[in-house]
Design an enzyme around this catalytic site. Sequence first.
Site, mmCIF file in Angstrom:
data_model
loop_
_atom_site.group_PDB
_atom_site.id
_atom_site.type_symbol
_atom_site.label_atom_id
_atom_site.label_comp_id
_atom_site.label_asym_id
_atom_site.label_seq_id
_atom_site.Cartn_x
_atom_site.Cartn_y
_atom_site.Cartn_z
ATOM 1 N N TYR A 6 -25.488 16.240 11.909
ATOM 2 C CA TYR A 6 -24.644 15.243 12.573
ATOM 3 C C TYR A 6 -23.368 15.922 13.052
ATOM 4 C CZ TYR A 6 -21.690 11.141 13.269
ATOM 5 O OH TYR A 6 -20.864 10.203 13.801
ATOM 6 N N ASP A 13 3.265 2.540 -7.768
ATOM 7 C CA ASP A 13 1.976 3.098 -8.197
ATOM 8 C C ASP A 13 2.032 4.600 -8.422
ATOM 9 O OD1 ASP A 13 0.263 0.657 -7.914
ATOM 10 O OD2 ASP A 13 0.950 0.804 -5.845
ATOM 11 N N HIS A 49 -3.713 3.953 -1.855
ATOM 12 C CA HIS A 49 -3.918 2.670 -2.542
ATOM 13 C C HIS A 49 -3.539 1.568 -1.564
ATOM 14 C CE1 HIS A 49 -3.981 -0.525 -5.406
ATOM 15 N NE2 HIS A 49 -2.666 -0.677 -5.446
ATOM 16 N N SER A 56 9.188 2.880 -2.685
ATOM 17 C CA SER A 56 8.776 1.531 -3.065
ATOM 18 C C SER A 56 9.431 0.465 -2.190
ATOM 19 C CB SER A 56 9.155 1.279 -4.528
ATOM 20 O OG SER A 56 8.767 -0.009 -4.935
ATOM 21 N N GLY A 57 8.584 -0.449 -1.682
ATOM 22 C CA GLY A 57 9.073 -1.641 -1.007
ATOM 23 C C GLY A 57 9.736 -1.431 0.331
ATOM 24 N N HIS A 74 -7.957 -5.921 -9.296
ATOM 25 C CA HIS A 74 -6.783 -5.304 -8.678
ATOM 26 C C HIS A 74 -7.064 -4.990 -7.208
ATOM 27 C CE1 HIS A 74 -3.103 -3.262 -8.158
ATOM 28 N NE2 HIS A 74 -3.465 -2.049 -8.529
ATOM 29 N N HIS A 77 -4.283 -2.898 -0.528
ATOM 30 C CA HIS A 77 -4.834 -4.191 -0.921
ATOM 31 C C HIS A 77 -5.568 -4.758 0.297
ATOM 32 C CE1 HIS A 77 -2.907 -4.878 -4.945
ATOM 33 N NE2 HIS A 77 -2.233 -3.834 -4.496
ATOM 34 N N GLY A 131 0.816 -1.205 0.000
ATOM 35 C CA GLY A 131 0.000 0.000 0.000
ATOM 36 C C GLY A 131 0.849 1.253 0.000
ATOM 37 N N ASP A 166 -24.096 6.886 4.892
ATOM 38 C CA ASP A 166 -23.509 8.022 5.595
ATOM 39 C C ASP A 166 -22.402 8.669 4.769
ATOM 40 O OD1 ASP A 166 -25.064 8.033 7.892
ATOM 41 O OD2 ASP A 166 -23.714 6.716 9.005
#
Length: 232
Positions: A230, A77, A96, A46-47, A172, A98, A29, A121
């Site tokens: 609310y 991504d 993003h 990344s990673g 995906h 998973h 993510g 909501d």
Amino acid sequence: MSKYQYIKQSAYEANMQLPKLNLVLFTFGNVSAADHDLGVFAIKPSGVPYEYLSPEKMVIVDFDGNTIEGDLRPSSDTKTHAVLYKHWSDINGIVHTHSTYATAWAQSQRCIPIFGTTHADYLTVDVPCAPPMNDEMIQGNYEYQTGFQIMDHFEKKGLDHKEVEMVLVGNHAPFSWGKSAEKAVYNSAVLEAVAHMAYLTEQINPQAKRLQDSLIKKHFERKHGPDSYYGQ
């Protein structure tokens, strides 16, 4: 101090919320935080495991996907984020993940039906699921095309990204966004909760019906309408 320090800090803090909210496993993510005046965003490298992240490790990228500042490679991504920021100038955060239940709906190529008031909501429609990418797009610039896959689906379905701040990408996983990285993470957590509830609803009653329009309208407008009441 870097002129990008505040978006680095924002991206870092938002990324650190993902494991706390059980939205990611290992490094599955990423979150980014944008500054449209500067034309850049900060994104997770990344990673890199979350426990090793710091604001200084966030990578600064422009809206064409070029690295502007940082020693590490940005998230794989990154180009998807870049496309969305370039075309949707009113969002400042993208997530993003998973996450288990939202990803399961994406893998099933199904929108998440609006079964209950919790969903209403936040949205007046099913959580959209963009169709899987075609072979030509996959073999091209995949991450770049994912951004257009999302935008094209919203245009085709007549959806407003300012009102529907989340999507499933078929086969995906989910993406969410918002006016800030913090709000994008919030939307990602809401999406996962709604996805989980919808899954359980269909297990308990496979013939469960969508929420009636009057309740959709009531629950959405009491939070977001002109006469909302609310909260404080």
